[in-house]
Design a protein around this motif. Structure first.
Motif, PDB file in Angstrom:
ATOM      1  N   VAL A   4      21.226  37.518  34.412  1.00  0.00           N
ATOM      2  CA  VAL A   4      22.336  36.749  35.230  1.00  0.00           C
ATOM      3  C   VAL A   4      23.477  37.625  35.457  1.00  0.00           C
ATOM      4  N   ALA A   5      23.868  38.600  34.844  1.00  0.00           N
ATOM      5  CA  ALA A   5      24.986  39.282  35.099  1.00  0.00           C
ATOM      6  C   ALA A   5      24.578  40.233  36.648  1.00  0.00           C
ATOM      7  N   ALA A   6      23.399  40.862  36.374  1.00  0.00           N
ATOM      8  CA  ALA A   6      22.833  41.576  37.666  1.00  0.00           C
ATOM      9  C   ALA A   6      23.013  40.808  38.820  1.00  0.00           C
ATOM     10  N   ALA A   7      22.396  39.351  38.645  1.00  0.00           N
ATOM     11  CA  ALA A   7      22.421  38.710  39.836  1.00  0.00           C
ATOM     12  C   ALA A   7      23.716  38.232  40.206  1.00  0.00           C
ATOM     13  N   VAL A   8      24.514  38.002  39.494  1.00  0.00           N
ATOM     14  CA  VAL A   8      26.048  37.687  39.976  1.00  0.00           C
ATOM     15  C   VAL A   8      26.759  38.734  40.298  1.00  0.00           C
ATOM     16  N   ALA A   9      26.566  39.894  39.770  1.00  0.00           N
ATOM     17  CA  ALA A   9      27.270  41.187  40.253  1.00  0.00           C
ATOM     18  C   ALA A   9      26.717  41.511  41.852  1.00  0.00           C
ATOM     19  N   ARG A  10      25.498  41.438  42.083  1.00  0.00           N
ATOM     20  CA  ARG A  10      24.740  41.541  43.495  1.00  0.00           C
ATOM     21  C   ARG A  10      25.439  40.406  44.395  1.00  0.00           C
ATOM     22  N   ALA A  31      35.719  33.231  41.555  1.00  0.00           N
ATOM     23  CA  ALA A  31      34.491  32.534  41.213  1.00  0.00           C
ATOM     24  C   ALA A  31      34.331  33.032  39.889  1.00  0.00           C
ATOM     25  N   THR A  32      33.808  31.898  39.087  1.00  0.00           N
ATOM     26  CA  THR A  32      33.518  32.363  37.474  1.00  0.00           C
ATOM     27  C   THR A  32      32.392  31.697  36.822  1.00  0.00           C
ATOM     28  N   VAL A  33      31.545  32.447  36.361  1.00  0.00           N
ATOM     29  CA  VAL A  33      30.353  31.920  35.674  1.00  0.00           C
ATOM     30  C   VAL A  33      30.467  32.239  34.200  1.00  0.00           C
ATOM     31  N   GLU A  34      29.943  31.315  33.381  1.00  0.00           N
ATOM     32  CA  GLU A  34      30.426  31.382  31.911  1.00  0.00           C
ATOM     33  C   GLU A  34      29.076  31.252  31.252  1.00  0.00           C
ATOM     34  N   LEU A  35      28.685  31.963  30.448  1.00  0.00           N
ATOM     35  CA  LEU A  35      27.578  31.973  29.663  1.00  0.00           C
ATOM     36  C   LEU A  35      27.674  31.982  28.288  1.00  0.00           C
ATOM     37  N   VAL A  63      24.651  50.561  41.386  1.00  0.00           N
ATOM     38  CA  VAL A  63      25.545  50.482  40.312  1.00  0.00           C
ATOM     39  C   VAL A  63      24.679  49.328  39.579  1.00  0.00           C
ATOM     40  N   LEU A  64      23.886  48.474  40.155  1.00  0.00           N
ATOM     41  CA  LEU A  64      23.416  47.483  39.214  1.00  0.00           C
ATOM     42  C   LEU A  64      22.755  47.659  38.037  1.00  0.00           C
ATOM     43  N   ASP A  65      22.360  48.737  37.989  1.00  0.00           N
ATOM     44  CA  ASP A  65      21.269  49.166  36.924  1.00  0.00           C
ATOM     45  C   ASP A  65      22.467  49.508  35.655  1.00  0.00           C
ATOM     46  N   GLU A  66      23.501  50.084  36.195  1.00  0.00           N
ATOM     47  CA  GLU A  66      24.407  50.147  35.082  1.00  0.00           C
ATOM     48  C   GLU A  66      25.289  48.936  34.771  1.00  0.00           C
TER      49      GLU A  66
END
Length: 141
Positions: free
Chosen positions: A21-27, A2-6, A35-38
């Motif tokens: 957005v990055a944190a939500a997709v990473a989760r 899966a890929t999300v582009e921004l 690791v989400l804060d990193e």
């Protein structure tokens, strides 16, 4: 995969959105919660760097962020269109302060992310960062 582009205008106020957005997709991809804060911080640094390179170079093109979810890893690529955006080299017209700030941002990213790659070329640069993912637990009935 899966890929999300921004893509966003090279303005500092859009960096926060990219981090969220990055944190939500990473989760969702299964990156460990600890690791989400990193992830947020590393994406913020990479996007801030790209915005700075675009602004100092008078580049109107958007900053590109690609979030890639693979089987055992989650990757983020932050791309800029600043020619020769190599670490410590910016675009050839950078002041010492801009070069120092650029190097500091890359050092922060390297400290936050174990798997990081910085690629630069005549048409822009790319920072690729990856984290391992944990597959979701399967409930037994």
């Amino acid at each position: 995969m899966a890929t999300v582009e921004l893509r966003f205008s090279a303005l500092p106020e859009h960096v926060r959105t990219a981090r969220l957005v990055a944190a939500a997709v990473a989760r969702r991809a299964g990156v460990d919660e600890a690791v989400l804060d990193e992830v947020r911080l590393a994406v913020g640094e990479a996007c801030t760097r790209a915005v700075g390179l675009h602004q100092s170079g008078g580049i109107a093109a958007p900053v590109q962020v690609t979030l890639i979810e693979e089987e055992k890893q989650f990757s983020i690529e932050v791309g800029d269109e600043a020619p020769g955006s190599v670490p410590g080299g910016a675009s050839g017209t950078a002041s010492d302060a801009e070069v120092e700030e650029d190097e500091m941002g890359l050092a922060v990213i390297s400290g936050l992310v174990d798997d990081v790659e910085v690629i630069a070329g005549e048409h822009g640069g790319l920072i690729r960062m990856s984290w391992p993912t944990t597959p979701p637990a399967v409930a037994l009935s």
